[in-house]
Design a protein around this motif. Structure first.
Motif, mmCIF file in Angstrom:
data_model
loop_
_atom_site.group_PDB
_atom_site.id
_atom_site.type_symbol
_atom_site.label_atom_id
_atom_site.label_comp_id
_atom_site.label_asym_id
_atom_site.label_seq_id
_atom_site.Cartn_x
_atom_site.Cartn_y
_atom_site.Cartn_z
ATOM 1 N N SER A 169 56.463 43.492 74.228
ATOM 2 C CA SER A 169 57.947 42.326 74.239
ATOM 3 C C SER A 169 57.486 41.172 74.988
ATOM 4 C CB SER A 169 59.025 42.994 74.574
ATOM 5 O OG SER A 169 58.933 43.666 76.070
ATOM 6 N N VAL A 170 56.593 41.356 76.286
ATOM 7 C CA VAL A 170 56.233 40.218 77.104
ATOM 8 C C VAL A 170 55.449 39.217 76.164
ATOM 9 C CG1 VAL A 170 54.105 41.161 78.153
ATOM 10 C CG2 VAL A 170 55.849 39.646 79.549
ATOM 11 N N THR A 171 54.581 39.830 75.348
ATOM 12 C CA THR A 171 53.759 38.787 74.254
ATOM 13 C C THR A 171 54.522 38.019 73.379
ATOM 14 O OG1 THR A 171 53.408 40.302 72.652
ATOM 15 C CG2 THR A 171 51.934 40.725 74.700
ATOM 16 N N GLU A 172 55.770 38.615 73.231
ATOM 17 C CA GLU A 172 56.570 37.666 72.069
ATOM 18 C C GLU A 172 56.157 37.769 70.811
ATOM 19 O OE1 GLU A 172 57.356 33.750 73.810
ATOM 20 O OE2 GLU A 172 58.832 34.606 75.248
ATOM 21 N N GLY A 173 55.185 39.063 70.674
ATOM 22 C CA GLY A 173 54.833 38.986 69.299
ATOM 23 C C GLY A 173 53.463 38.091 68.856
ATOM 24 N N HIS A 174 52.928 37.402 70.004
ATOM 25 C CA HIS A 174 52.124 36.404 69.624
ATOM 26 C C HIS A 174 50.633 37.237 70.043
ATOM 27 C CE1 HIS A 174 55.186 33.130 70.441
ATOM 28 N NE2 HIS A 174 55.094 33.353 69.189
ATOM 29 N N LYS A 175 49.523 36.802 69.435
ATOM 30 C CA LYS A 175 48.281 37.157 69.956
ATOM 31 C C LYS A 175 47.947 36.785 71.364
ATOM 32 C CE LYS A 175 45.602 37.654 65.546
ATOM 33 N NZ LYS A 175 44.487 37.492 64.707
ATOM 34 N N VAL A 176 47.188 37.662 71.899
ATOM 35 C CA VAL A 176 46.941 37.830 73.523
ATOM 36 C C VAL A 176 45.539 36.942 73.502
ATOM 37 C CG1 VAL A 176 46.874 38.736 75.639
ATOM 38 C CG2 VAL A 176 48.402 39.536 73.959
ATOM 39 N N ILE B 157 43.319 38.984 71.040
ATOM 40 C CA ILE B 157 43.567 40.425 70.486
ATOM 41 C C ILE B 157 45.055 40.575 70.152
ATOM 42 C CG2 ILE B 157 41.540 41.634 71.918
ATOM 43 C CD1 ILE B 157 43.715 42.134 73.839
ATOM 44 N N SER B 158 45.255 41.547 69.434
ATOM 45 C CA SER B 158 46.722 41.868 68.996
ATOM 46 C C SER B 158 47.468 42.427 70.036
ATOM 47 C CB SER B 158 46.821 42.727 67.858
ATOM 48 O OG SER B 158 46.621 44.027 68.461
ATOM 49 N N PRO B 159 48.861 42.262 70.211
ATOM 50 C CA PRO B 159 49.784 42.901 71.109
ATOM 51 C C PRO B 159 49.688 44.089 71.264
ATOM 52 C CG PRO B 159 50.837 41.234 69.729
ATOM 53 C CD PRO B 159 49.868 41.290 69.057
ATOM 54 N N LEU B 160 49.387 45.129 70.261
ATOM 55 C CA LEU B 160 49.167 46.423 70.412
ATOM 56 C C LEU B 160 47.908 46.791 71.055
ATOM 57 C CD1 LEU B 160 50.485 47.843 66.788
ATOM 58 C CD2 LEU B 160 51.627 47.736 69.085
ATOM 59 N N ASP B 161 46.614 46.021 70.550
ATOM 60 C CA ASP B 161 45.601 46.253 71.306
ATOM 61 C C ASP B 161 45.577 45.781 72.855
ATOM 62 O OD1 ASP B 161 44.241 46.904 69.026
ATOM 63 O OD2 ASP B 161 43.313 45.124 68.626
#
Length: 679
Positions: A207-214, A180-184
Motif C-alpha cells: 500500500s505504501v507504493t500506492e500501486g506504482h512500480k518501485v 520492479i513491481s510492488p509485489l516484487d
C-alpha cells in the motif's frame, strides 16, 4: 541484574564453582574423567531453544559451534566458561556472530566458512546470493583465499545485507529498467530486510507504493530508512527538544535532519508515507517511529520474578479483567505506600509537631525553635521509637491511601489516553485531582487519629493515649473533622504531583525512553517539591482543625474560620509553618513510593491488555528466538552471569543481522552441505 535496556558489558561474570555446578547439571557425556555437553545439551536443554520435536539438527549444531571453539562436537567446561565471558563483553553481539562463522575455531573466517553458514540460512534458500560475485571477491580476493579477521568481519556482515538487497533488486529487474513491481518489492523487503520489519510496516509494504512500480532510488531510500531509524529518532528528539509526545510535520523533521547528510528528503517522504499508511495522520510523534523501528535486542535482557498474560489481546479486556487490573494495582500500591511511609515517618512527625505549635495563644507554648530542634527533643525526651509514635495507624491508612491514589490516577489516565499512548496535560491534571479526592473518604479518619497520637507526646500526662480511644472519643462524624481541608490539600497536591512526575520521568528517560530506577526515584522526589510546598497552607489548616485545642488555645469552626483566625493571630507566615519538613517528608516519600510501585510492576509483570508504566519495557517479539528469550530469561535460573544474555544475544544475531536458521526438519540448504564451499 538491572531491569533496563542495558549493554551486555554491564553483566557480572558468574563464579567458577556456581558455573561448574550448572555445567554438570546439563553435561551428559563423560570421557576420560571429564564432563562434556553435546550440541543438544547446550542449545535445547540448557538454552531452551529449538524445543520442537521436529527440530533442525543442523541449526542446533551451528549454534552449539559458537561455544565449541575446539570444533570437536562437544563443549567442555572451559569452553562453556569462555563463552560466558564472551557474553559479558561490550561487543558480545558481533563476537557471537563471528564465532558462528569461525567454523574452524582459528580466529579467522574463510570464504568456505562464510559460504557454509550463509547457504544454511532461510534467506539464502528464498533469495540466493551470488557467492562468486564481485562483492565476495572484494573481501576474500579473486581466488577467495583471503582470511577475514574479526574487525574486518564486522564490516563484511554490515555490508552483506545491503549487497544482498541490491542483488535481489537486479534479479527482479532482468531487463535493467530500474523498476520492479510492488509485489516484487514486498518479496525482497520481507525476505532480505525481515529483521528490520515490524508488523505495521510489513502489512503496508504494497500500500505504501500506492500501486506504482518501485524505482531503484526509492528502493535504496526505503532500505536506508529502515537501517537509519535509530538516527531518525534522534532527529525527532532534536526537533521536539526531547519530548516524545509532540506531533511534528514533515517540514519540521526535514529542517532538523538537514545537518545529517545520510538522511535524504526521499527517506523523510517514505517515513511519512509509512506513518500515514499505519496511522493515517499528517503528523508523527515518537510512538510512530517506534512502530516503524523494531526494538533493540538487549531490551529482552530482563529478570522478572513473575510474568502472566491475562489476555491474548487488548480486544479481550472485559470488565472483569479491568477489575482484576485495578486490584493488582491496588495491591502493589498498598505495599509501595507502606514502604514510602515507613522511610519518612520521623520527618512526618516533626512536621506535625511544628505545624501544631502556636504562637501567642498560650504562655510557654513554643517548645521547638525549628524542625531540627524538634527532632532532637523528641529523641531526647521520648527515645528513638518516639519518632515512630502513631506509625501503625499511619501504615493502616497510608497503604490503602497510596493504593487508592495510584490506582485511581492510573485508571483515569488509561481512560483519557488515546490509542497512540498520548494524554493531554488537562487530562493528567484531572486524573491527579480525581486521585486526590478519592483518598480523602478513606484516609481522613486515619489521618486525624495519627495526628492526635503524634502530638500526644507533647502532653506530660501519666496516661498513654491509644488509637482506639481516640476513635471512640471522636465518633463517626468526628473522624471526618477537617475533611474539607483535606480535600483542599489533597486534590491540588495530586493534580500538581502526578503530571509533574510523568513529565519529569519522561525528561529523565534515556534515548530509548527507558527509566532506570534511580531516575524514577529522582522524578518522584522532584515532583514532590512543588506539590508539597504549594499546598502547605491547606495542610496547616487541616492540622489545626484535627488537633484537640488545649486550655487557652484558639478553637476553630471550619476551614474559613480557621483561615481568618490564623491570619489575625499569627500572620501569613503561620500558613507556611512546617513547609520545609513537609517537603522533606512528602518529596522522598513519594519518590520511594513511586519507584517501589513501578519496580513491582516490572518484577511481577501482568499483561491485562491495558497500558504499562511508561519508561518500563514494551517488547516487540518478532522472531522465534526472541520468543524463546522472553520465556527463558524469566524462568531458567541456571542462566547466570553472561548466560543471562545468551538467548537475547542469539536472538539479536537473527534480528540484527538477518541470519535466520531453519527451525524444523533439515532445511533445503542444510540437506546439501557439500555446496558450502561454493565450488
Amino acid at each position: 541484574m538491572h531491569d533496563k535496556d542495558e549493554s551486555p558489558s554491564l553483566l557480572k561474570r558468574a563464579g567458577t564453582e556456581k558455573l561448574r555446578e550448572v555445567f554438570l547439571k546439563y553435561a551428559s557425556i563423560q570421557k576420560n574423567g571429564e564432563h562434556y555437553m553435546t550440541s543438544e545439551d547446550f542449545v535445547r536443554k540448557f538454552l531452551g531453544l529449538f524445543s520442537e520435536s521436529a527440530f533442525n539438527d543442523e541449526s542446533v549444531r551451528l549454534l552449539a559451534n559458537i561455544a565449541d571453539t575446539s570444533k570437536d562436537g562437544l563443549i567442555s567446561f572451559s569452553e562453556f566458561q569462555a563463552f560466558e565471558g564472551l557474553l559479558c563483553t561490550p561487543d558480545a553481539l558481533y563476537r557471537t556472530a563471528f564465532q558462528l562463522f569461525d567454523r574452524k575455531g582459528n580466529g579467522t573466517v574463510s570464504y568456505a566458512d562464510f559460504a557454509d553458514v550463509v547457504q544454511k540460512t532461510e534467506l539464502h534458500s528464498k533469495i540466493p546470493f551470488s557467492l562468486d560475485g564481485p562483492f565476495i571477491k572484494r573481501y576474500f580476493g579473486d581466488k577467495k583465499q583471503r582470511l577475514i579477521n574479526y574487525a574486518e568481519f564486522t564490516q563484511l556482515l554490515h555490508d552483506f545485507h545491503e549487497e544482498h538487497a541490491m542483488e535481489a533488486f537486479r534479479s527482479k529487474d532482468p531487463a535493467g529498467t530500474g523498476f520492479i513491481s510492488p509485489l516484487d518489492f514486498q518479496d525482497i523487503i520481507v525476505n532480505v530486510k525481515r529483521h528490520l520489519l515490524t508488523p505495521g510496516v510489513k502489512d503496508n509494504l504494497v500500500s505504501v507504493t500506492e500501486g506504482h512500480k518501485v524505482s531503484f532510488p526509492y528502493f535504496i531510500a526505503f532500505t536506508s530508512l529502515l537501517n537509519n531509524m535509530e538516527l531518525i529518532k534522534q532527529v525527532y528528539l532534536h526537533a521536539t527538544e526531547g519530548s516524545r509526545t509532540d506531533m511534528i510535520t514533515k517540514d519540521q523533521i526535514l529542517y532538523a535532519a538537514q545537518t545529517m547528510s545520510q538522511i535524504t528528503p526521499l527517506e523523510i517522504d517514505i517515513l511519512f508515507h509509512l506513518a500515514g499508511a499505519v496511522h493515517q495522520a499528517g503528523r508523527i510523534d515518537y510512538s510512530d517511529l517506534s512502530n516503524i523501528a523494531p526494538e533493540h535486542y538487549t531490551k529482552h535482557i530482563t529478570h522478572r520474578l513473575a510474568e502472566i498474560k491475562a489476555v491474548e489481546s487488548p480486544a479481550d479486556r472485559s470488565a472483569f479483567i479491568q477489575i482484576l487490573e485495578s486490584s493488582y494495582r491496588f495491591t502493589l500500591g498498598s505495599f509501595a505506600g507502606a514502604v514510602g511511609a515507613t522511610v519518612v515517618y520521623p520527618i512526618d512527625l516533626v512536621k506535625t509537631r511544628m505545624q501544631n505549635q502556636r504562637a501567642g495563644s498560650y504562655i510557654g507554648e513554643v517548645a521547638y525553635r525549628n524542625s531540627w530542634d524538634c527532632f532532637k527533643k523528641v529523641v531526647r525526651h521520648e527515645g528513638f521509637m518516639g519518632l515512630y509514635r502513631g506509625l501503625l495507624p499511619q501504615l493502616m491508612g497510608v497503604a490503602p491511601e497510596k493504593a487508592i491514589k495510584l490506582t485511581v490516577n492510573d485508571l483515569v489516565r488509561d481512560k483519557l489516553t488515546d490509542k497512540k499512548g498520548n494524554i493531554p496535560t488537562w487530562a493528567e491534571v484531572l486524573a491527579g485531582g480525581c486521585a486526590g479526592a478519592s483518598q480523602v473518604v478513606f484516609t481522613n479518619p486515619l489521618e486525624i487519629v495519627k495526628i492526635r497520637l503524634q502530638v500526644a507526646g507533647e502532653i506530660a500526662s501519666g496516661s498513654k493515649i491509644r488509637a482506639w480511644s481516640v476513635v471512640r472519643e471522636l465518633g463517626l462524624f468526628g473522624l471526618y473533622k477537617g475533611a474539607r481541608a483535606c480535600l483542599l490539600r489533597d486534590v491540588p497536591f495530586s493534580a500538581i504531583y502526578f503530571p509533574t512526575y510523568a513529565h519529569t520521568k519522561a525528561m529523565m528517560a534515556d534515548k530509548d525512553g527507558y527509566n532506570h530506577p534511580l531516575t524514577l526515584l529522582a522524578a518522584g522526589a522532584i515532583a514532590g517539591v512543588p506539590a508539597a510546598s504549594l499546598v502547605t497552607p491547606a495542610d496547616v489548616i487541616k492540622t489545626r482543625l484535627q488537633v484537640v485545642a488545649r486550655s487557652g488555645q484558639t478553637t476553630y469552626n471550619g476551614v474559613w474560620d480557621a483561615t481568618k483566625k490564623i491570619m489575625a493571630e499569627e500572620g501569613p507566615r503561620a500558613f507556611w509553618k512546617g513547609t520545609a519538613a513537609r517537603v522533606f517528608r512528602s518529596s522522598p516519600q513519594f519518590g520511594v513510593t513511586l519507584v517501589t510501585y513501578e519496580l513491582l510492576q516490572r518484577l511481577f509483570y501482568v499483561d491485562f491488555g491495558g497500558t504499562q508504566p511508561k519508561g518500563s519495557e514494551a517488547h516487540k517479539i518478532t522472531t522465534p528466538l526472541e520468543q524463546a528469550a522472553a520465556s527463558v530469561t524469566t524462568e531458567n535460573l541456571d542462566h547466570i552471569g553472561g548466560y543471562r544474555a545468551a538467548v537475547p544475544l542469539l536472538a539479536g544475531v537473527e534480528s540484527k543481522f538477518g541470519l535466520y536458521l531453519p527451525r524444523f526438519g533439515r532445511g533445503v540448504a542444510a540437506a546439501t552441505p557439500s555446496t558450502a564451499t561454493g565450488s
